[in-house]
Write a protein that holds these residues in place. Structure first.
Motif, PDB file in Angstrom:
ATOM      1  N   ALA A 125     -16.821  -5.828  -1.239  1.00 42.35           N
ATOM      2  CA  ALA A 125     -17.619  -4.652  -0.867  1.00 42.35           C
ATOM      3  C   ALA A 125     -18.975  -4.606  -1.535  1.00 42.35           C
ATOM      4  CB  ALA A 125     -16.838  -3.386  -1.196  1.00 42.35           C
ATOM      5  N   ARG A 126     -19.348  -5.663  -2.240  1.00 43.53           N
ATOM      6  CA  ARG A 126     -20.607  -5.645  -2.966  1.00 43.53           C
ATOM      7  C   ARG A 126     -21.784  -5.838  -2.044  1.00 43.53           C
ATOM      8  NH1 ARG A 126     -19.832  -9.925  -6.478  1.00 43.53           N
ATOM      9  NH2 ARG A 126     -21.462 -10.843  -5.229  1.00 43.53           N
ATOM     10  N   LEU A 132     -16.517  -7.592   5.454  1.00 48.03           N
ATOM     11  CA  LEU A 132     -16.620  -6.178   5.106  1.00 48.03           C
ATOM     12  C   LEU A 132     -16.688  -5.319   6.352  1.00 48.03           C
ATOM     13  CD1 LEU A 132     -16.946  -3.896   3.076  1.00 48.03           C
ATOM     14  CD2 LEU A 132     -19.395  -4.373   3.031  1.00 48.03           C
ATOM     15  N   VAL A 136     -14.133  -2.349   7.386  1.00 43.24           N
ATOM     16  CA  VAL A 136     -14.586  -0.973   7.564  1.00 43.24           C
ATOM     17  C   VAL A 136     -14.159  -0.455   8.935  1.00 43.24           C
ATOM     18  CG1 VAL A 136     -16.621   0.487   7.876  1.00 43.24           C
ATOM     19  CG2 VAL A 136     -16.512  -1.107   5.956  1.00 43.24           C
ATOM     20  N   ARG A 141     -12.925   3.085   7.488  1.00 37.59           N
ATOM     21  CA  ARG A 141     -13.607   4.270   7.996  1.00 37.59           C
ATOM     22  C   ARG A 141     -12.610   5.383   8.331  1.00 37.59           C
ATOM     23  NH1 ARG A 141     -18.450   4.559   9.717  1.00 37.59           N
ATOM     24  NH2 ARG A 141     -18.682   2.383  10.319  1.00 37.59           N
ATOM     25  N   PHE A 166     -17.651  12.261   1.130  1.00 37.14           N
ATOM     26  CA  PHE A 166     -17.644  10.808   0.973  1.00 37.14           C
ATOM     27  C   PHE A 166     -18.061  10.413  -0.443  1.00 37.14           C
ATOM     28  CE2 PHE A 166     -17.869  11.287   5.551  1.00 37.14           C
ATOM     29  CZ  PHE A 166     -16.930  10.368   5.968  1.00 37.14           C
ATOM     30  N   TYR A 170     -15.760   8.346  -3.492  1.00 36.21           N
ATOM     31  CA  TYR A 170     -16.107   7.174  -4.298  1.00 36.21           C
ATOM     32  C   TYR A 170     -16.050   7.477  -5.793  1.00 36.21           C
ATOM     33  CZ  TYR A 170     -17.011   4.252  -0.333  1.00 36.21           C
ATOM     34  OH  TYR A 170     -16.833   3.500   0.797  1.00 36.21           O
TER      35      TYR A 170
ATOM     36  N   ILE B 179     -19.482   3.419  -7.370  1.00 38.20           N
ATOM     37  CA  ILE B 179     -20.169   3.613  -6.093  1.00 38.20           C
ATOM     38  C   ILE B 179     -21.333   2.624  -5.951  1.00 38.20           C
ATOM     39  CG2 ILE B 179     -21.808   5.378  -6.902  1.00 38.20           C
ATOM     40  CD1 ILE B 179     -21.156   6.877  -4.251  1.00 38.20           C
ATOM     41  N   LEU B 181     -21.316  -0.393  -7.374  1.00 45.16           N
ATOM     42  CA  LEU B 181     -20.725  -1.722  -7.264  1.00 45.16           C
ATOM     43  C   LEU B 181     -20.133  -1.962  -5.883  1.00 45.16           C
ATOM     44  CD1 LEU B 181     -19.009  -1.956 -10.771  1.00 45.16           C
ATOM     45  CD2 LEU B 181     -21.223  -2.835 -10.054  1.00 45.16           C
ATOM     46  N   LEU B 182     -19.929  -0.891  -5.127  1.00 43.84           N
ATOM     47  CA  LEU B 182     -19.415  -1.017  -3.763  1.00 43.84           C
ATOM     48  C   LEU B 182     -20.503  -0.652  -2.763  1.00 43.84           C
ATOM     49  CD1 LEU B 182     -15.904   0.679  -4.169  1.00 43.84           C
ATOM     50  CD2 LEU B 182     -16.437  -1.752  -4.275  1.00 43.84           C
ATOM     51  N   ALA B 183     -21.753  -0.907  -3.130  1.00 41.97           N
ATOM     52  CA  ALA B 183     -22.885  -0.405  -2.355  1.00 41.97           C
ATOM     53  C   ALA B 183     -22.796  -0.727  -0.863  1.00 41.97           C
ATOM     54  CB  ALA B 183     -24.184  -0.945  -2.935  1.00 41.97           C
ATOM     55  N   ALA B 184     -22.454  -1.951  -0.540  1.00 38.84           N
ATOM     56  CA  ALA B 184     -22.443  -2.349   0.870  1.00 38.84           C
ATOM     57  C   ALA B 184     -21.395  -1.552   1.646  1.00 38.84           C
ATOM     58  CB  ALA B 184     -22.167  -3.845   0.998  1.00 38.84           C
ATOM     59  N   GLU B 185     -20.234  -1.383   1.047  1.00 30.84           N
ATOM     60  CA  GLU B 185     -19.184  -0.612   1.715  1.00 30.84           C
ATOM     61  C   GLU B 185     -19.617   0.831   1.893  1.00 30.84           C
ATOM     62  OE1 GLU B 185     -15.163  -0.646  -0.053  1.00 30.84           O
ATOM     63  OE2 GLU B 185     -15.048   1.452   0.555  1.00 30.84           O
ATOM     64  N   VAL B 186     -20.200   1.404   0.871  1.00 31.63           N
ATOM     65  CA  VAL B 186     -20.639   2.799   0.925  1.00 31.63           C
ATOM     66  C   VAL B 186     -21.613   3.017   2.080  1.00 31.63           C
ATOM     67  CG1 VAL B 186     -21.889   4.621  -0.285  1.00 31.63           C
ATOM     68  CG2 VAL B 186     -20.294   3.169  -1.530  1.00 31.63           C
ATOM     69  N   GLN B 188     -21.893   1.393   4.832  1.00 30.75           N
ATOM     70  CA  GLN B 188     -21.242   1.310   6.135  1.00 30.75           C
ATOM     71  C   GLN B 188     -20.287   2.468   6.383  1.00 30.75           C
ATOM     72  OE1 GLN B 188     -19.855  -2.345   7.942  1.00 30.75           O
ATOM     73  NE2 GLN B 188     -20.981  -3.572   6.452  1.00 30.75           N
ATOM     74  N   VAL B 189     -19.604   2.902   5.349  1.00 36.13           N
ATOM     75  CA  VAL B 189     -18.598   3.952   5.530  1.00 36.13           C
ATOM     76  C   VAL B 189     -19.226   5.343   5.510  1.00 36.13           C
ATOM     77  CG1 VAL B 189     -16.627   5.112   4.470  1.00 36.13           C
ATOM     78  CG2 VAL B 189     -16.682   2.621   4.592  1.00 36.13           C
ATOM     79  N   ALA B 190     -20.068   5.584   4.508  1.00 38.60           N
ATOM     80  CA  ALA B 190     -20.561   6.943   4.293  1.00 38.60           C
ATOM     81  C   ALA B 190     -21.940   7.168   4.910  1.00 38.60           C
ATOM     82  CB  ALA B 190     -20.595   7.252   2.798  1.00 38.60           C
ATOM     83  N   PHE B 192     -24.899   6.534   3.695  1.00 36.63           N
ATOM     84  CA  PHE B 192     -26.042   6.694   2.803  1.00 36.63           C
ATOM     85  C   PHE B 192     -26.058   5.548   1.798  1.00 36.63           C
ATOM     86  CE2 PHE B 192     -23.765   7.949  -0.987  1.00 36.63           C
ATOM     87  CZ  PHE B 192     -22.658   8.644  -0.527  1.00 36.63           C
TER      88      PHE B 192
END
Lengths: 214, 214
Positions: A125-126, A132, A136, A141, A166, A170, B179, B181-186, B188-190, B192
């Motif tokens: 998830a980096r 990823l 998602v 999601r 959200f 996190y 949050i 360290l999981l920037a890419a996931e955030v 896509q999911v959230a 922002f």
DNA sequence: GTCTATATTATGATAGAC
DNA sequence: GTCTATCATAATATAGAC
């Protein structure tokens, strides 16, 4: 870069079973190796050794290291989903605040049980990747949005800390899991082990007390 | 496994300066590569390319990949300590609760600024190692214990959530940093980006509101 | 399906010219 | 100090026997 599925085996039932066992052994070994060493750090030889087979058999069953990685992720998601959904049906009759509480407590206990999932997610998830995006859309999601609804309901009832649902998820995720991912440091600095069973109940209590209000 | 320091250079001032620039360029490049790809994933060739030099020069300046890794960690610690201690002297005259608040807010802003530190700590702090022990004894233990004292004082004043101070520090650390360290996931999911400047103030507000009580 | 043997590539480290 | 050229090793993937 051939990561296609293995050729369809058409043998006796016993042979099929044995092959399936081998496949599963490799998958289990790979999960540990990937979690411990990351994608690059994990060697297919080490996976094979741990599974008690030889290295080319890994390629045979999973096409490539990349294919093995995908299989590991899919298995983890399947486990997580099974555990999560099993609990969901169990709590549909509760009111939202109680349901959220049960779901979040269950998440803590799931996380304490096996950190592999989070260790691997930390790798995936980096930065953006196909993997990823797939995760998602396929799964994450949905989980996050379901919980966001519950958080909004709990907030409306004045029972949950204020903030974007959200964002809060996190923060919760981090508070719950990071201590497990830094286990070695925690033992040296704080003098207790996060994997100690006595710790878990206290961890549940404190994590929930951070977010639930009355 | 020769990771000794490079032979002492005895040249003109200009030559020394140029060598120091090269060393620093390699160090900066290595920090990015290690943070992005982990220890195993980072190739000394990639580091050299990013620094605009050739690969053997990395070995020349740092002895080995392991030596390079250590140099990166030490530089990060030095930065962190400098920033932290600069702030410490600034707040010694505040009462404990206010001081804790300032320190924790500063930690959040530091974390947002550069996630490299936490990405690398995630690698180091997972399992016991000489590196980890060195970091704990050299630096971490002191930081955690100082803050533990402040937390106890804030708890005694009824201004901070109940719980073991070390435990709470890891929850705080996780909530603040995961949050990022999981920037890419955030994203896509959230929807922002944690690196959005607007996000930071809100992040500070919510993180502190989880732990401080009145 | 599972094995042994090997091709291929990538990487960390070294030798030696300048 | 910095470069080019090269070695030694480890790892993924493939070929082919059984």
């Amino acid at each position: 870069m051939t990561d296609t599925a293995p050729a369809p085996p058409k043998r006796t039932r016993a042979r099929q079973q044995r092959a399936e066992d081998t496949r599963q052994a490799i998958l289990d070994a790979a999960t540990i190796e990937f979690a411990d060493n990351g994608y690059d750090g994990a060697a297919t030889r080490a996976v094979a050794a741990r599974a008690g087979v030889n290295q080319p058999l890994v390629t045979y069953h999973f096409g490539s290291k990349e294919g093995l990685w995908r299989a590991v992720i899919q298995a983890l998601i399947a486990d997580y989903r099974a555990q999560y959904e099993a609990h969901l049906t169990e709590v549909t009759d509760l009111e939202p605040v109680a349901r959220l509480r049960v779901i979040q407590e269950e998440f803590i206990r799931f996380s304490a049980n096996g950190t592999v999932f989070h260790q691997i997610m930390a790798h995936v998830a980096r930065k953006p990747s196909e993997q990823l995006t797939w995760m998602v859309e396929e799964y994450l999601r949905d989980v996050y949005e379901t919980r966001a609804e519950l958080i909004r309901a709990a907030q409306a009832a004045g029972k949950y800390v204020a903030g974007d649902p959200f964002h809060l998820q996190y923060l919760f995720l981090g508070a719950v899991t990071r201590i497990y991912l830094l286990a070695a440091e925690v033992e040296q600095v704080a003098g207790f082990s996060p994997s100690d069973p006595d710790f878990l109940d206290e961890h549940v209590r404190v994590c929930l007390s951070l977010f639930f209000r009355d």
